[in-house]
Design a protein around this motif. Structure first.
Motif, PDB file in Angstrom:
ATOM      1  N   TRP A 115       0.814  -1.214   0.000  1.00 63.56           N
ATOM      2  CA  TRP A 115       0.000   0.000   0.000  1.00 63.56           C
ATOM      3  C   TRP A 115       0.847   1.265   0.000  1.00 63.56           C
ATOM      4  O   TRP A 115       0.649   2.169  -0.802  1.00 63.56           O
ATOM      5  CB  TRP A 115      -0.935  -0.014   1.200  1.00 63.56           C
ATOM      6  N   LEU A 145      -5.875  -7.285  -0.518  1.00 64.40           N
ATOM      7  CA  LEU A 145      -5.510  -7.466   0.890  1.00 64.40           C
ATOM      8  C   LEU A 145      -4.731  -6.256   1.421  1.00 64.40           C
ATOM      9  O   LEU A 145      -4.937  -5.819   2.561  1.00 64.40           O
ATOM     10  CB  LEU A 145      -4.674  -8.740   1.032  1.00 64.40           C
ATOM     11  N   GLN A 146      -3.874  -5.698   0.588  1.00 67.06           N
ATOM     12  CA  GLN A 146      -3.129  -4.497   0.987  1.00 67.06           C
ATOM     13  C   GLN A 146      -4.077  -3.332   1.255  1.00 67.06           C
ATOM     14  O   GLN A 146      -3.924  -2.589   2.231  1.00 67.06           O
ATOM     15  CB  GLN A 146      -2.148  -4.105  -0.128  1.00 67.06           C
ATOM     16  N   TRP A 159      -7.449  -3.534   1.913  1.00 64.87           N
ATOM     17  CA  TRP A 159      -8.337  -3.817   3.059  1.00 64.87           C
ATOM     18  C   TRP A 159      -7.595  -3.531   4.369  1.00 64.87           C
ATOM     19  O   TRP A 159      -8.168  -2.979   5.304  1.00 64.87           O
ATOM     20  CB  TRP A 159      -8.778  -5.271   3.056  1.00 64.87           C
ATOM     21  N   THR A 160      -6.313  -3.921   4.447  1.00 63.28           N
ATOM     22  CA  THR A 160      -5.527  -3.701   5.671  1.00 63.28           C
ATOM     23  C   THR A 160      -5.361  -2.206   5.940  1.00 63.28           C
ATOM     24  O   THR A 160      -5.514  -1.751   7.077  1.00 63.28           O
ATOM     25  CB  THR A 160      -4.149  -4.377   5.544  1.00 63.28           C
ATOM     26  N   ALA A 211      -8.571  -0.604   7.256  1.00 59.62           N
ATOM     27  CA  ALA A 211      -8.924  -0.910   8.644  1.00 59.62           C
ATOM     28  C   ALA A 211      -8.485   0.209   9.589  1.00 59.62           C
ATOM     29  O   ALA A 211      -9.096   0.416  10.645  1.00 59.62           O
ATOM     30  CB  ALA A 211      -8.292  -2.240   9.065  1.00 59.62           C
TER      31      ALA A 211
END
Length: 201
Positions: free
Chosen positions: A31, A110-111, A113-114, A117
């Motif tokens: 990211w 996944l990068q 979404w993390t 968060a």
């Protein structure tokens, strides 16, 4: 009208290169390193051209995820004709679905979404995208398996398949988990065949 078509084609091609470069960059570099400037360089376009299409990094990244997911699901449906009929189909479908969770697109998502968060503004943009991904992936699984989603048991079994795929995708991020995953796919496909039984159309 025709004189503008080459320019429109170039613009479309530039946009596509940016979207594809964004996914690759997220999956490979993460990211933080996926900036508009880095993506533009990777795509072979100027930063100004990139910002013309996508004013912010968030615009670029969410558009890339949306575009690549739609492309991946459309490809899955196009490839359905190559799946076996009858015996072996369920395993082939489960294996194909799990490819999504172990590929570049999942690693890129996944990068994001993390990061989302811990970033409320980004999360506000990502949650609807994740909901869309879930709906479309579920619908694609239903179509490929040829089952009736109105049956609550079928609905839960398909959802369990996708949830399992997500978990296996996470396990694959740091190490190659393909050997164990193959065994799980075979066992889960046999379980699905038994559980679905007469529910298959």
């Amino acid at each position: 009208m025709t004189s503008r078509e080459p320019k429109q084609d170039r613009s479309r091609a530039t946009r596509q290169r940016l979207l594809e470069a964004t996914i690759d960059c997220l999956a490979e570099r993460g990211w933080t390193a996926t900036t508009v400037a880095v993506v533009a360089e990777r795509a072979g376009v100027s930063r100004g051209a990139a910002q013309h299409h996508f004013p912010t990094r968030e615009d670029l990244i969410t558009a890339a995820l949306d575009y690549m997911f739609d492309h991946r699901m459309a490809l899955a449906m196009d490839e359905a004709t190559a799946l076996p009929e009858g015996e072996g189909r369920t395993e082939a479908v489960v294996d194909r679905l799990l490819d999504y969770f172990t590929g570049t697109l999942f690693k890129a998502a996944l990068q994001v979404w993390t990061a989302a968060a811990a970033d409320p503004a980004l999360r506000e943009r990502v949650v609807p995208l994740e909901a869309k991904f879930g709906r479309v992936a579920h619908r694609t699984a239903i179509e490929l398996l040829g089952v009736d989603d109105a049956d609550p048991v079928v609905h839960r079994l398909v959802q369990a398949t996708l949830d399992m795929g997500r978990g296996l995708g996470l396990a694959d991020v740091l190490t190659d988990d393909s050997a164990r995953r193959k065994q799980i796919v075979r066992q889960w496909a046999a379980t699905l065949d038994g559980a679905l039984g007469e529910r298959v159309r």
